[in-house]
Design a protein around this motif. Sequence first.
Motif, PDB file in Angstrom:
ATOM      1  N   VAL A   1       0.830  -1.200   0.000  1.00 45.42           N
ATOM      2  CA  VAL A   1       0.000   0.000   0.000  1.00 45.42           C
ATOM      3  C   VAL A   1       0.866   1.252   0.000  1.00 45.42           C
ATOM      4  CG1 VAL A   1      -1.696   1.327   1.314  1.00 45.42           C
ATOM      5  CG2 VAL A   1      -1.917  -1.164   1.140  1.00 45.42           C
ATOM      6  N   THR A   2       1.848   1.284   0.899  1.00 44.07           N
ATOM      7  CA  THR A   2       2.723   2.459   0.987  1.00 44.07           C
ATOM      8  C   THR A   2       3.518   2.645  -0.304  1.00 44.07           C
ATOM      9  OG1 THR A   2       2.934   2.172   3.382  1.00 44.07           O
ATOM     10  CG2 THR A   2       4.570   3.554   2.294  1.00 44.07           C
ATOM     11  N   GLY A   3       4.044   1.553  -0.837  1.00 44.92           N
ATOM     12  CA  GLY A   3       4.824   1.632  -2.062  1.00 44.92           C
ATOM     13  C   GLY A   3       4.009   2.156  -3.221  1.00 44.92           C
ATOM     14  N   ARG A   4       2.761   1.741  -3.322  1.00 45.94           N
ATOM     15  CA  ARG A   4       1.906   2.206  -4.421  1.00 45.94           C
ATOM     16  C   ARG A   4       1.559   3.682  -4.266  1.00 45.94           C
ATOM     17  NH1 ARG A   4      -2.294  -2.733  -6.013  1.00 45.94           N
ATOM     18  NH2 ARG A   4      -0.777  -3.818  -7.339  1.00 45.94           N
ATOM     19  N   VAL A   5       1.299   4.109  -3.052  1.00 43.91           N
ATOM     20  CA  VAL A   5       1.025   5.533  -2.826  1.00 43.91           C
ATOM     21  C   VAL A   5       2.233   6.369  -3.211  1.00 43.91           C
ATOM     22  CG1 VAL A   5       0.596   7.283  -1.047  1.00 43.91           C
ATOM     23  CG2 VAL A   5      -0.733   5.167  -1.062  1.00 43.91           C
ATOM     24  N   MET A   6       3.423   5.937  -2.767  1.00 43.71           N
ATOM     25  CA  MET A   6       4.636   6.676  -3.090  1.00 43.71           C
ATOM     26  C   MET A   6       4.903   6.668  -4.594  1.00 43.71           C
ATOM     27  SD  MET A   6       5.693   8.061  -0.397  1.00 43.71           S
ATOM     28  CE  MET A   6       7.200   8.678  -1.177  1.00 43.71           C
ATOM     29  N   ALA A   7       4.601   5.546  -5.241  1.00 40.92           N
ATOM     30  CA  ALA A   7       4.815   5.462  -6.686  1.00 40.92           C
ATOM     31  C   ALA A   7       3.934   6.469  -7.420  1.00 40.92           C
ATOM     32  CB  ALA A   7       4.537   4.041  -7.174  1.00 40.92           C
ATOM     33  N   VAL A   8       2.686   6.598  -6.996  1.00 41.54           N
ATOM     34  CA  VAL A   8       1.777   7.566  -7.619  1.00 41.54           C
ATOM     35  C   VAL A   8       2.266   8.990  -7.386  1.00 41.54           C
ATOM     36  CG1 VAL A   8      -0.563   8.531  -7.555  1.00 41.54           C
ATOM     37  CG2 VAL A   8      -0.223   6.050  -7.561  1.00 41.54           C
ATOM     38  N   LEU A   9       2.671   9.306  -6.149  1.00 41.92           N
ATOM     39  CA  LEU A   9       3.167  10.651  -5.856  1.00 41.92           C
ATOM     40  C   LEU A   9       4.423  10.963  -6.653  1.00 41.92           C
ATOM     41  CD1 LEU A   9       2.640  10.780  -1.974  1.00 41.92           C
ATOM     42  CD2 LEU A   9       1.362  12.056  -3.701  1.00 41.92           C
ATOM     43  N   ASP A  10       5.354  10.018  -6.710  1.00 40.23           N
ATOM     44  CA  ASP A  10       6.585  10.226  -7.473  1.00 40.23           C
ATOM     45  C   ASP A  10       6.280  10.437  -8.951  1.00 40.23           C
ATOM     46  OD1 ASP A  10       8.193  10.037  -5.249  1.00 40.23           O
ATOM     47  OD2 ASP A  10       8.705   7.925  -5.549  1.00 40.23           O
ATOM     48  N   ALA A  11       5.318   9.685  -9.473  1.00 41.73           N
ATOM     49  CA  ALA A  11       4.966   9.818 -10.886  1.00 41.73           C
ATOM     50  C   ALA A  11       4.336  11.172 -11.173  1.00 41.73           C
ATOM     51  CB  ALA A  11       4.013   8.681 -11.286  1.00 41.73           C
ATOM     52  N   VAL A  12       3.479  11.641 -10.281  1.00 42.31           N
ATOM     53  CA  VAL A  12       2.871  12.965 -10.455  1.00 42.31           C
ATOM     54  C   VAL A  12       3.950  14.038 -10.467  1.00 42.31           C
ATOM     55  CG1 VAL A  12       1.352  14.694  -9.406  1.00 42.31           C
ATOM     56  CG2 VAL A  12       0.645  12.291  -9.474  1.00 42.31           C
ATOM     57  N   ALA A  13       4.908  13.923  -9.561  1.00 43.74           N
ATOM     58  CA  ALA A  13       6.001  14.900  -9.523  1.00 43.74           C
ATOM     59  C   ALA A  13       6.826  14.840 -10.801  1.00 43.74           C
ATOM     60  CB  ALA A  13       6.882  14.636  -8.308  1.00 43.74           C
ATOM     61  N   HIS A  14       7.083  13.634 -11.285  1.00 45.03           N
ATOM     62  CA  HIS A  14       7.901  13.457 -12.488  1.00 45.03           C
ATOM     63  C   HIS A  14       7.202  14.021 -13.724  1.00 45.03           C
ATOM     64  CE1 HIS A  14      10.557  11.601 -15.421  1.00 45.03           C
ATOM     65  NE2 HIS A  14       9.497  11.046 -16.003  1.00 45.03           N
ATOM     66  N   LEU A  15       5.879  13.880 -13.806  1.00 47.91           N
ATOM     67  CA  LEU A  15       5.136  14.291 -14.992  1.00 47.91           C
ATOM     68  C   LEU A  15       4.882  15.799 -15.044  1.00 47.91           C
ATOM     69  CD1 LEU A  15       2.694  11.268 -15.081  1.00 47.91           C
ATOM     70  CD2 LEU A  15       4.353  11.865 -16.850  1.00 47.91           C
ATOM     71  N   SER A  16       5.078  16.498 -13.944  1.00 48.52           N
ATOM     72  CA  SER A  16       5.039  17.972 -13.920  1.00 48.52           C
ATOM     73  C   SER A  16       3.812  18.556 -14.619  1.00 48.52           C
ATOM     74  CB  SER A  16       6.313  18.536 -14.573  1.00 48.52           C
ATOM     75  OG  SER A  16       7.460  18.103 -13.887  1.00 48.52           O
ATOM     76  N   GLY A  17       2.635  18.201 -14.110  1.00 52.14           N
ATOM     77  CA  GLY A  17       1.413  18.803 -14.638  1.00 52.14           C
ATOM     78  C   GLY A  17       0.787  18.044 -15.791  1.00 52.14           C
ATOM     79  N   ARG A  18       1.390  16.950 -16.227  1.00 50.77           N
ATOM     80  CA  ARG A  18       0.830  16.148 -17.318  1.00 50.77           C
ATOM     81  C   ARG A  18       0.459  14.748 -16.804  1.00 50.77           C
ATOM     82  NH1 ARG A  18       5.531  18.128 -18.851  1.00 50.77           N
ATOM     83  NH2 ARG A  18       6.508  16.063 -18.925  1.00 50.77           N
ATOM     84  N   ALA A  19       0.077  14.692 -15.538  1.00 52.36           N
ATOM     85  CA  ALA A  19      -0.158  13.406 -14.885  1.00 52.36           C
ATOM     86  C   ALA A  19      -1.599  12.950 -15.091  1.00 52.36           C
ATOM     87  CB  ALA A  19       0.169  13.503 -13.396  1.00 52.36           C
ATOM     88  N   THR A  20      -1.893  12.491 -16.302  1.00 51.68           N
ATOM     89  CA  THR A  20      -3.204  11.910 -16.559  1.00 51.68           C
ATOM     90  C   THR A  20      -3.263  10.520 -15.941  1.00 51.68           C
ATOM     91  OG1 THR A  20      -2.488  10.909 -18.635  1.00 51.68           O
ATOM     92  CG2 THR A  20      -3.360  13.170 -18.736  1.00 51.68           C
ATOM     93  N   LEU A  21      -4.470   9.999 -15.840  1.00 47.92           N
ATOM     94  CA  LEU A  21      -4.633   8.661 -15.286  1.00 47.92           C
ATOM     95  C   LEU A  21      -3.887   7.633 -16.137  1.00 47.92           C
ATOM     96  CD1 LEU A  21      -5.971   6.951 -13.090  1.00 47.92           C
ATOM     97  CD2 LEU A  21      -7.985   6.756 -14.581  1.00 47.92           C
TER      98      LEU A  21
END
Length: 249
Positions: A6-26
Amino acid sequence: MDDHTVTGRVMAVLDAVAHLSGRATLAALTRITGIPKPTVRRIAADLVIRGMLERDVDGYRLGAHLFHLGAEAARQQGVRRDAAPFVQDLFARTGEIAWMTAFTDTSNTLVESAFGSQHIDDMRRPWPAVIRSAYFLATAAGRLVLAHRPELVDDVRSQPLPRLTPYTVTNWGQVANAVGLVRDSGVAIEQEQTTLGYSCIAAGVHDRQGKLVGAIGVCGRTSTFVAERLRRPVRSAANQLSQMVAAPY
């Protein structure tokens, strides 16, 4: 990378949002994290509710609560850097456990400490983290918080105070008297009220607006630790650290 926790998946989503810089579509989040789309949607929706993410027509972006946590982390790192020499000095004076904590509205976090090998087991004990807990309120740092936040006394005084040791003050009238002494002197001394055989002294650290943001102090075995002798050096350390915390960077 999906590690299926659970924690790893939450962190993965947050890291991906940060990496995509405003282009974080589903779709982009699903592709980058490797997590199934329904799970990504559920995690992202929950993070939006908690203020960790925000959502608009372009997708997800980091939320305001993350900015708050980041600012608090940066502040505590700065406080830790400033506190280190004062904590080391108090340890050199006493050979006991010297420490500095940082406060938020709800939490107490140990940010720096210094101690000898004889106190390794002592420091493995849980540090009181919740400001409203009865254990924390009985500590020297807790008395400092009560002295600077009278509204907190009104909020928690309906709670029964457990007797942690034979010396714990459990009467709110006596607590109020002790808090008054702390308010007058700027120093809190706790003798075996939370842990049998241990005493502690602490003084408050304040920011530029005078708000209590932390405490610095020393704890040690009551048989060899005379808190009154440390009143002046602890208060001096707190005053100097307050000046550093209040100074503009």
